[in-house]
Design a protein around this motif. Sequence first.
Motif, PDB file in Angstrom:
ATOM      1  N   LEU A 260      25.775 -35.463-106.028  1.00  0.00           N
ATOM      2  CA  LEU A 260      26.251 -34.092-105.921  1.00  0.00           C
ATOM      3  C   LEU A 260      25.442 -33.339-104.876  1.00  0.00           C
ATOM      4  N   SER A 261      26.123 -32.613-104.043  1.00  0.00           N
ATOM      5  CA  SER A 261      25.474 -31.832-102.985  1.00  0.00           C
ATOM      6  C   SER A 261      24.738 -30.647-103.577  1.00  0.00           C
ATOM      7  N   PRO A 262      23.905 -29.980-102.766  1.00  0.00           N
ATOM      8  CA  PRO A 262      23.413 -28.656-103.165  1.00  0.00           C
ATOM      9  C   PRO A 262      24.610 -27.727-103.378  1.00  0.00           C
ATOM     10  N   THR A 263      24.381 -26.568-103.969  1.00  0.00           N
ATOM     11  CA  THR A 263      25.483 -25.643-104.208  1.00  0.00           C
ATOM     12  C   THR A 263      26.083 -25.153-102.894  1.00  0.00           C
ATOM     13  N   LEU A 264      27.308 -24.662-102.991  1.00  0.00           N
ATOM     14  CA  LEU A 264      27.952 -24.080-101.813  1.00  0.00           C
ATOM     15  C   LEU A 264      27.116 -22.923-101.272  1.00  0.00           C
ATOM     16  N   SER A 265      26.482 -22.174-102.160  1.00  0.00           N
ATOM     17  CA  SER A 265      25.623 -21.070-101.708  1.00  0.00           C
ATOM     18  C   SER A 265      24.556 -21.557-100.742  1.00  0.00           C
ATOM     19  N   GLU A 266      23.896 -22.660-101.088  1.00  0.00           N
ATOM     20  CA  GLU A 266      22.858 -23.210-100.219  1.00  0.00           C
ATOM     21  C   GLU A 266      23.449 -23.698 -98.905  1.00  0.00           C
ATOM     22  N   THR A 267      24.624 -24.298 -98.975  1.00  0.00           N
ATOM     23  CA  THR A 267      25.292 -24.775 -97.765  1.00  0.00           C
ATOM     24  C   THR A 267      25.643 -23.609 -96.850  1.00  0.00           C
ATOM     25  N   ILE A 268      26.168 -22.524 -97.435  1.00  0.00           N
ATOM     26  CA  ILE A 268      26.535 -21.342 -96.657  1.00  0.00           C
ATOM     27  C   ILE A 268      25.310 -20.726 -95.992  1.00  0.00           C
ATOM     28  N   LYS A 269      24.208 -20.650 -96.718  1.00  0.00           N
ATOM     29  CA  LYS A 269      22.997 -20.061 -96.140  1.00  0.00           C
ATOM     30  C   LYS A 269      22.529 -20.857 -94.926  1.00  0.00           C
ATOM     31  N   LYS A 270      22.549 -22.171 -95.027  1.00  0.00           N
ATOM     32  CA  LYS A 270      22.149 -22.988 -93.878  1.00  0.00           C
ATOM     33  C   LYS A 270      23.116 -22.803 -92.721  1.00  0.00           C
ATOM     34  N   MET A 271      24.407 -22.760 -93.029  1.00  0.00           N
ATOM     35  CA  MET A 271      25.415 -22.584 -91.992  1.00  0.00           C
ATOM     36  C   MET A 271      25.160 -21.317 -91.188  1.00  0.00           C
ATOM     37  N   LEU A 272      24.820 -20.226 -91.876  1.00  0.00           N
ATOM     38  CA  LEU A 272      24.631 -18.950 -91.200  1.00  0.00           C
ATOM     39  C   LEU A 272      23.290 -18.862 -90.491  1.00  0.00           C
ATOM     40  N   LYS A 273      22.222 -19.325 -91.136  1.00  0.00           N
ATOM     41  CA  LYS A 273      20.890 -19.267 -90.504  1.00  0.00           C
ATOM     42  C   LYS A 273      20.872 -20.030 -89.193  1.00  0.00           C
ATOM     43  N   LYS A 274      21.490 -21.221 -89.199  1.00  0.00           N
ATOM     44  CA  LYS A 274      21.462 -22.095 -88.028  1.00  0.00           C
ATOM     45  C   LYS A 274      22.701 -21.956 -87.153  1.00  0.00           C
ATOM     46  N   SER A 275      23.694 -21.225 -87.649  1.00  0.00           N
ATOM     47  CA  SER A 275      25.011 -21.154 -87.003  1.00  0.00           C
ATOM     48  C   SER A 275      25.560 -22.556 -86.778  1.00  0.00           C
ATOM     49  N   ASP A 276      25.609 -23.325 -87.851  1.00  0.00           N
ATOM     50  CA  ASP A 276      25.989 -24.737 -87.795  1.00  0.00           C
ATOM     51  C   ASP A 276      27.513 -24.882 -87.742  1.00  0.00           C
ATOM     52  N   ASN A 277      28.015 -25.346 -86.601  1.00  0.00           N
ATOM     53  CA  ASN A 277      29.459 -25.486 -86.411  1.00  0.00           C
ATOM     54  C   ASN A 277      30.054 -26.566 -87.300  1.00  0.00           C
ATOM     55  N   ASP A 278      29.332 -27.675 -87.476  1.00  0.00           N
ATOM     56  CA  ASP A 278      29.857 -28.772 -88.282  1.00  0.00           C
ATOM     57  C   ASP A 278      30.019 -28.364 -89.743  1.00  0.00           C
ATOM     58  N   ILE A 279      29.035 -27.648 -90.275  1.00  0.00           N
ATOM     59  CA  ILE A 279      29.164 -27.164 -91.651  1.00  0.00           C
ATOM     60  C   ILE A 279      30.384 -26.247 -91.765  1.00  0.00           C
ATOM     61  N   ALA A 280      30.545 -25.355 -90.805  1.00  0.00           N
ATOM     62  CA  ALA A 280      31.655 -24.399 -90.857  1.00  0.00           C
ATOM     63  C   ALA A 280      32.998 -25.099 -90.886  1.00  0.00           C
ATOM     64  N   GLU A 281      33.174 -26.118 -90.051  1.00  0.00           N
ATOM     65  CA  GLU A 281      34.468 -26.801 -90.002  1.00  0.00           C
ATOM     66  C   GLU A 281      34.727 -27.623 -91.260  1.00  0.00           C
ATOM     67  N   THR A 282      33.679 -28.215 -91.818  1.00  0.00           N
ATOM     68  CA  THR A 282      33.847 -28.955 -93.067  1.00  0.00           C
ATOM     69  C   THR A 282      34.160 -28.006 -94.212  1.00  0.00           C
ATOM     70  N   VAL A 283      33.436 -26.901 -94.286  1.00  0.00           N
ATOM     71  CA  VAL A 283      33.665 -25.919 -95.344  1.00  0.00           C
ATOM     72  C   VAL A 283      35.082 -25.348 -95.250  1.00  0.00           C
ATOM     73  N   LEU A 284      35.576 -25.130 -94.033  1.00  0.00           N
ATOM     74  CA  LEU A 284      36.946 -24.638 -93.867  1.00  0.00           C
ATOM     75  C   LEU A 284      37.942 -25.591 -94.506  1.00  0.00           C
ATOM     76  N   ARG A 285      37.767 -26.889 -94.291  1.00  0.00           N
ATOM     77  CA  ARG A 285      38.687 -27.874 -94.859  1.00  0.00           C
ATOM     78  C   ARG A 285      38.562 -27.956 -96.377  1.00  0.00           C
ATOM     79  N   MET A 286      37.335 -27.882 -96.881  1.00  0.00           N
ATOM     80  CA  MET A 286      37.151 -27.935 -98.326  1.00  0.00           C
ATOM     81  C   MET A 286      37.736 -26.683 -98.991  1.00  0.00           C
ATOM     82  N   THR A 287      37.709 -25.570 -98.288  1.00  0.00           N
ATOM     83  CA  THR A 287      38.325 -24.343 -98.802  1.00  0.00           C
ATOM     84  C   THR A 287      39.836 -24.504 -98.875  1.00  0.00           C
ATOM     85  N   ALA A 288      40.416 -25.109 -97.853  1.00  0.00           N
ATOM     86  CA  ALA A 288      41.855 -25.369 -97.878  1.00  0.00           C
ATOM     87  C   ALA A 288      42.225 -26.253 -99.067  1.00  0.00           C
ATOM     88  N   LEU A 289      41.462 -27.325 -99.269  1.00  0.00           N
ATOM     89  CA  LEU A 289      41.722 -28.214-100.399  1.00  0.00           C
ATOM     90  C   LEU A 289      41.568 -27.473-101.722  1.00  0.00           C
TER      91      LEU A 289
END
Length: 447
Positions: A260-289
């Motif tokens: 199990l991954s860390p929580t989505l909250s932790e993933t979002i925080k990393k995405m924003l702090k680092k401006s991580d494009n890969d996290i953003a695109e993966t999260v977009l798809r998981m949101t669609a699902l």
Amino acid sequence: MSSATSSTGRHRKAKPMSLAVRRAFIVAAVPVTGALLSAPSALAADKSTKATTTAQSVTADGLDPAEQRIAENLNTRAQSPNLGDTFSGIVLDSASDKVVWGHDADTALMPASNAKLATATAALTVLGPEHRFTTKVVYGDGTLTLIGGGDRMLTTADLTELAKTAAAGVKLGGLDSVKVRIDDSLFPEPTLATGWNDSYYDDQVSPVRSLVVDGKLSADTSIDAGKVFAQQLADQGVTVDGEVTRGTASATDVPVGQHLSPTLSETIKKMLKKSDNDIAETVLRMTALGAGRPATYEDGTAVVRDVLSRHYGVSMTNFEIHDGSGLSRADRIPARTVADILDLLTDPRYRGLLRSIDEGLPVAGEAGSTLGPEWGRFDTPDSQCAVGQVKAKTGTLTGAIALSGLTKAEDGRWKVFSFIENQSSADPAATKDTLDGLAATVNGCWA
């Protein structure tokens, strides 16, 4: 530069929440602890005491003295040639929602990574802050299959633990060799988003797949992860037959292990702090699902628009996005809309659900974030006085630079701001310095 100093609010009306969203709010409504300059509880207090806070002494045009200084100083600093002729900006008071200052605030420009704010808001709303992504291993017909579940935080250490579990099972079954396969069928075959070009794959983002390890940027993150898993199996004394292949696990395959991954909250925080494009695109798809739609750019961005408009009442006028990261040169969002999205963080109804966005915003001068000194941010006379006092999402593309966030002004009230510049001929570093100076101005520091 013109300024809008009307005290009239924007009349944003929050839409009724669906049952699923209300449940998410109940689950997520936990007390907020104090991160650096991250005080949603204080923001919420601003919102909940509008009747008293708006009774302060104000000038004839509806602004209190501190806000009047903000407006006047922004009018001066916004004249900088570093902003060029295509600039959209706005400052809001979080408690009253009045516009303190604005310039072409409804003009839709390339938002660059400011688009990640929309992606994060939709993801947290649809999936919930405590959501975790699952990576699985199954066995069947002499093959161990590593199944991607959209975990962008998966590490080699995590795969090592999965390999240990799998190796123990293989040995218990009397086997000493297996084939290894990856299953990344959760997402469709990667394609370029509208407004992307092939050069992005060199250093900006990987082809979007549901399996990746250590956040590696590569042409095939799934096969790379499979190879790491295979090596870990070998280290556990299990021979891997042949090369790692791609396929789909069978419904009859036996579960061997999961992570199990860390929580989505932790993933979002990393995405924003680092401006991580890969996290953003993966999260977009998981949101669609999570919303019951296919894992595509089109469906993910449709969910983002739906969440922002239906659940939060954010206007979609002139709002156009084609990806989750803001890399698309076809994306268009007005500064007013970006500010409205950020303003949700100041609403007590949403502070539990969205607080990881607030906590994930880079803080001026914060090393390791996109506003850190290593990026040359908030290090000029115009902005140094705001180090530690401004939190904001950066955005940078060729021809597009943005900075949107929050700061507490001289009147002790939180202000929400968004500044977006497109097509300036100035050195990008100089434009960033100018935007930092604008944010510092909102804070009230004036060198």
